[in-house]
Motif scaffolding. Structure first.
Motif: not given
Length: 857
Positions: A237-256
Motif C-alpha cells: 500500500d503506497p499510502s502506508e495505511r495497511s500492512v502486508m504479511l506472510l504467515l505460517d500455519s500457526d498464524n505467526c508472521v514469517i515476513e512483514s
C-alpha cells in the motif's frame, strides 16, 4: 456481502464521514415529512386528505431507510475495503507460490546434473571446478543465496557462500532427503544457514551416475527475505495505511512489509472467511483478510502458509482525496450512474429514495398550483416544506456523489492494481525462461555432442533423452530443441509425426545470426512474438542460448525453448481477474498488438483499440480511467512491465509488455438524468405570486416543462402495463389511476421522448409517467426524472423562432431561468393532444382493459 450487526455498525460508522452525512440527510428528510403530515392535518385536513396516505407511506419509508439504508451503506464500504485488502492478500501468497514452484523444478533438475553427480560420487572434478559451476548457476538463477553439496553423512563437499563457511550439518532434512525420491521443502532454523534465523531450503538426493546408488544431497537456499521485500515493495500500500504479511500455519508472521508495525514472529488474528468482524492486535482494531494458495501447476506451496493484509479501522475508510467525478464528462457520469443497481446496490437505494421524495413533493406542488382559498393553505405548507426539501435534496445529492466517488475511486484503484499484478506475473515468469535457456546451454553432454565432428543416432537419442527429462520438469514449454551451428535442428521434444517432423529443418537466418554472435554464458536471445512453425504456426516467444564448445572458444550450436504462451499467458490473465464475468484482460505490445486475451472477440494477433497515450506510458507506471469500451461504460486499468531482478533491467533485453484490464458496468446510454444535478436548480427569487407555474422534468438529458394546471400527478413508470392492442410506437401501455372516493380509471401512456425525437425512451429506475388531465380525459406521458414545480414571470417565457406564425410546433416557448443560464423547453399541451391520433379511444371500457392487465397482456 457479510452481515454487520448493530454493535459492529456503531464501531464502523464513526469512521465513515460520508455515511454520517447521508444519515443526517435521511434524518432531516424524515423530519420534513413528519412536519408535512402534521402541518397538513392541522391547517387544511380536508384539502390534504387525498395526499395524507402518500405522506404517511413516505414517512414510514424513511423510518425504514434511516435504519436499513445506513446499514447497507456501511456494509458496502466495509465489503469494498475487505475486497481490496483481500485481493492483495491473495496476491501475496499466489505470487510467492508461483515463484517457489520454479524452485521445485530447479532442484530436481540440478540434482541430476552429471558433472555434479560425478563429483559427489568421487569420479571426477575438484572443489574449485564444481564451485565455479555452482556459481555459474547462481549467476543465472539469482534467487538463490547459497548452494550446497553434501555427502550422505552430512559433510559439506562444496558451498558457494564464502561468508558463512560450514563443514557439515546435523539437520534432519538430510536424512529425510536421502530417504525420499522427491524434493524436500524446509523452512526453519538450520545449521546449513547459521547466519539466518530461518532459511527456506529445497533439497534433493543425488545418485551415482553409473550405479544409481544414493551418494549425497543438493541444497538450494532461496533468498526468501529479498523476494518478500520485492513483493511488498511492488504490491504494498503506497499510502502506508495497511500492512502486508506472510504467515505460517500457526498464524505467526514469517515476513512483514513493516516490521516495526507488525514484527516478524508476532502471532496475529486471521480472517480466512472474509467476515467483517473487527480483529484486535496490540490494542488496535483491524479489518483483516487472509488467504491460502489454490496452488500452481499442482504445487500448493509450503504447508499452511498464508497471505494476509491488515488495515486499522480508524483509517480504513480514509485516503487521498479523489476527484473522479469532477474530471469525468457529466454525460458519462450520469450514464454510468444509471447502472448503479449492478455495481453498487446501496447507491441505487439512495437514488431511489431521492426519486421518491422528489415525486411526492412534485405531486403536492402540482396539486395546489394556481389554487386559492383553503387549498392555498395547503400550498403554503407545501411551499415551506419544498424550501426545506430543496436544501435536504442538496444534502441528499451530496451523499449520492460522495458514495459514487468512493465506489468509482475504489474500482479504479482495483483495476490499476490488477493490471500491475498481471505485468509483474509476466516478468517474473519470463525471467525464469531466460535463466533456463542459458543454464541448459552449458549442459556438458550437449556441448560435447555438438563439438564432435559427427553426430550419430546414439548421440541424438542421448540429447533427446536429456531434453525430454528437462521438459517433464518444466511444463511451461511446448518444445525444447537443439540445433547445430548451421541452424539445423538435430533433436527436439514433441517432434510431431514423422511426416511433419521438425528434425532436419533449420531455424531462421536472423535467429541463427543472433545466437552465433553470443559470446558469454550470460547472454541469450529471444525471438519476436510472431507466428512460428515450432509452435504450430501460432505466435510465441522462443528463448535461445548459444552452446559453446567445451573449451568455450566457439559457438557450436544452440538451444531453443518454446514458451507455451497461449496456455501460460491466458492462465496469468485469468488468475489475475479471477474469472469475473464483467472483466476482460489483455497483454499487448507498444503498438497495441494483442499478445494474450480473455476476450474471444479480440484474439491474439489483432490490434486493441486503446488511447495512444497509454501505449507510451513509462516502464513500471500504472494508470486507470473510465472509458467507453464495446459500447459499455468501463473502468480501464493499465500497467507497463518493468522487468524483474536483472531481467529486462540490466541484461540488455528489451521487450515491453502492457497489461490492460477492462471492468464493464453496463451499456452506454445516450441520455440519463438522476435529477440530482445541482446545476439545474431553479432560482425563483424574482417571481411573483401571480406568475404562471410550470412543472419541469427531464427527457433525453434536456429539461422540459408543462403548465402545472394541466397536470394531475406523476407516477413511477414501473406501474405502466402493456396491453395487446395494436398501436403506434409512441403508445407504450396503459396506467391505472385511482384516487380516494373514485373508481379505478385507466389512461393510455405515450412516450413523450419518442414524440419529440423519434427515438424510443429507455425506461430506467428514474423514469416517471406524468398524468395529464384535459377536458375530463386523462393521458400519461412517459418522461425521465422529475425536476421541480416553479413559477416564472412573463419576461422569462419567450417564443421559439420556429413558433412565429406557426401552429404545428410542439415546442413553442423557451423559459430562460437563472438569468438565462438554464433553458427549459415548454411543451404546448394543446398541440400535443391534437397530434396524438384518437388518444382517448377504447379507454372508457375500463373492465376490458383491466382484464387484459390482470391476464398479463
Amino acid at each position: 456481502m457479510s452481515q454487520i450487526t448493530t454493535i459492529q455498525l456503531d464501531n464502523f460508522l464513526p469512521y465513515m464521514r460520508d455515511v454520517i452525512r447521508c444519515e443526517q440527510s435521511l434524518h432531516e428528510l424524515n423530519l420534513m415529512w413528519r412536519m408535512i403530515e402534521s402541518s397538513a392535518k392541522m391547517n387544511c385536513p380536508t384539502e390534504a386528505k387525498s395526499i395524507l396516505p402518500t405522506m404517511a407511506a413516505t414517512r414510514a419509508g424513511f423510518n425504514r431507510l434511516e435504519k436499513e439504508l445506513v446499514l447497507s451503506l456501511v456494509q458496502e464500504k466495509v465489503a469494498t475495503v475487505l475486497s481490496e485488502i483481500g485481493t492483495k492478500a491473495q496476491y501475496v501468497i499466489d505470487i510467492l507460490v508461483r515463484n517457489l514452484y520454479e524452485r521445485t523444478a530447479d532442484v530436481g533438475f540440478l540434482a541430476t546434473d552429471n558433472e555434479l553427480c560425478e563429483f559427489v560420487a568421487g569420479i571426477s572434478g575438484n572443489d574449485e571446478l564444481i564451485r565455479a559451476r555452482l556459481r555459474a548457476y547462481r549467476k543465472k538463477y539469482t534467487v538463490y543465496d547459497e548452494i550446497i553439496l553434501l555427502d550422505i553423512n552430512g559433510n559439506v563437499l562444496v558451498q558457494i557462500n564464502d561468508e558463512t563457511p560450514i563443514e557439515g550439518s546435523l539437520d534432519p532434512l538430510i536424512k529425510e532427503t536421502l530417504a525420499s525420491d522427491q524434493y524436500v521443502e524446509t523452512y526453519r532454523a538450520s545449521d546449513l544457514r547459521p547466519s539466518k534465523n530461518k532459511a527456506l531450503i529445497y533439497s534433493k538426493r543425488m545418485r551415482h551416475p553409473h550405479t544409481g546408488e544414493v551418494i549425497g544431497v543438493l541444497c538450494l537456499c532461496f533468498d526468501f527475505v529479498e523476494e518478500m521485500a520485492s513483493i511488498f515493495k511492488s504490491h504494498g500500500d503506497p499510502s502506508e495505511r495497511s500492512v502486508m504479511l506472510l504467515l505460517d500455519s500457526d498464524n505467526c508472521v514469517i515476513e512483514s512489509s513493516d516490521k516495526i508495525w507488525v514484527p516478524v514472529g508476532a502471532v496475529v488474528p486471521v480472517n480466512d472467511d472474509m467476515q467483517s468482524n473487527l480483529k484486535v492486535f496490540s490494542g488496535r482494531k483491524y479489518l483483516v483478510s487472509t488467504f491460502t494458495s489454490d496452488g500452481y501447476q499442482g504445487y500448493m506451496g509450503p504447508k499452511g502458509w498464508q497471505g494476509q493484509v491488515m488495515i486499522p479501522v480508524d483509517i480504513a475508510f480514509t485516503g487521498k482525496e479523489t476527484n473522479t467525478l469532477k474530471t469525468l464528462d457529466p454525460v458519462v457520469a450520469e450514464g454510468l450512474l444509471s447502472h448503479a443497481q449492478s455495481f453498487c446496490p446501496p447507491l441505487f437505494e439512495v437514488m431511489n429514495a431521492a426519486s421518491t421524495i422528489r415525486r411526492v413533493v412534485w405531486n403536492g406542488q402540482v396539486m395546489t398550483a394556481g389554487q386559492s382559498g383553503e387549498l392555498l393553505k395547503l400550498k403554503t405548507v407545501l411551499d415551506q416544506i419544498s424550501e426545506t426539501g430543496t436544501r435536504s435534496n442538496e444534502l441528499f445529492a451530496q451523499s449520492i456523489n460522495d458514495l459514487y466517488e468512493t465506489v468509482l475511486a475504489s474500482r479504479l484503484q482495483d483495476s490499476e492494481f490488477v493490471s500491475h499484478l498481471l505485468v509483474d506475473l509476466l516478468d517474473r515468469n519470463l525471467y525464469e525462461r531466460s535463466d533456463d535457456c542459458r543454464w541448459w546451454a552449458v549442459t556438458p553432454e550437449l556441448r560435447a555432442a555438438l563439438a564432435s565432428q559427427t553426430i550419430d543416432s546414439k548421440t541424438v537419442t542421448q540429447i533427446t533423452d536429456i531434453l525430454e527429462y528437462i521438459n517433464s520438469l518444466y511444463t511451461v514449454y511446448s518444445r525444447i530443441f537443439v540445433y547445430d551451428n548451421t541452424g539445423c535442428i538435430i533433436a527436439s521434444t514433441n517432434p510431431m509425426e514423422a511426416s511433419d517432423s521438425i528434425i532436419g529443418t533449420r531455424i531462421d537466418e536472423t535467429t541463427l545470426a543472433q545466437v552465433m554472435s553470443l559470446r558469454t554464458e550470460q547472454q541469450y536471445y529471444v525471438s519476436p512474438f510472431v507466428n512460428d512453425a515450432l509452435y504450430s504456426n501460432a505466435p510465441t516467444y522462443i528463448y535461445h542460448a548459444a552452446i559453446m564448445a567445451p573449451n568455450g572458444n566457439s559457438v557450436v550450436g544452440g538451444i531453443g525453448i518454446v514458451f507455451d504462451s497461449s496456455t501460460e499467458f491466458f492462465a496469468m490473465l485469468q488468475g489475475g481477474i479471477t474469472e469475473k464475468e464483467s472483466v476482460t484482460a489483455f497483454y499487448i505490445d507498444r503498438q497495441g498488438l494483442i499478445i494474450s486475451s480473455t476476450d474471444p472477440t479480440r484474439p491474439v494477433g489483432t490490434m486493441l483499440e486503446i488511447d495512444t497515450d497509454l501505449l507510451t506510458l513509462p516502464n513500471g507506471k500504472s494508470t486507470s480511467r473510465i472509458v467507453i469500451h464495446d459500447g459499455h461504460y468501463s473502468i480501464l486499468g493499465c500497467s507497463v512491465s518493468n522487468g524483474y531482478r536483472e531481467f529486462k533491467v540490466t541484461d540488455g533485453y528489451k521487450e515491453d509488455v502492457i497489461a490492460v484490464v477492462y471492468d464493464s458496468f453496463g451499456e452506454v446510454r445516450s441520455s440519463y438524468s438522476s435529477g440530482n444535478n445541482s446545476a439545474s436548480i431553479i432560482d425563483v427569487s424574482m417571481t411573483q405570486s401571480a406568475d404562471p407555474e410550470f412543472a419541469t422534468f427531464f427527457i433525453d438529458g434536456g429539461l422540459f416543462a408543462i403548465e402545472a394546471e394541466y397536470i394531475l400527478e406523476a407516477l413511477p413508470a414501473s406501474e405502466v402495463s402493456r396491453v395487446s392492442i395494436g398501436s403506434g410506437s409512441e403508445r407504450v401501455g396503459v396506467l391505472a389511476i385511482q384516487h380516494e372516493n373514485e373508481g379505478k380509471t385507466f389512461a393510455w401512456v405515450f412516450d413523450l421522448g419518442f414524440l419529440l425525437s423519434g427515438k424510443l425512451t429507455v425506461v430506467d429506475s428514474n423514469s416517471q409517467v406524468i398524468v395529464i388531465e384535459y377536458q375530463q380525459h386523462k393521458i400519461g406521458l412517459l418522461v425521465g426524472a422529475l425536476h421541480s414545480v416553479a413559477q416564472f414571470n412573463e419576461s422569462q417565457v419567450t417564443p421559439t423562432p420556429l413558433a412565429v406564425n406557426r401552429d404545428g410546433v410542439l415546442i413553442k416557448q423557451i423559459i430562460k431561468a437563472n438569468s438565462g443560464r438554464l433553458l427549459i423547453q415548454a411543451i404546448d399541451i394543446q398541440y400535443l393532444l391534437n397530434m396524438l391520433s384518437n388518444p382517448f379511444e377504447a379507454v372508457g371500457d375500463d373492465k376490458k382493459i383491466a382484464l387484459r392487465i390482470v391476464n398479463g397482456n
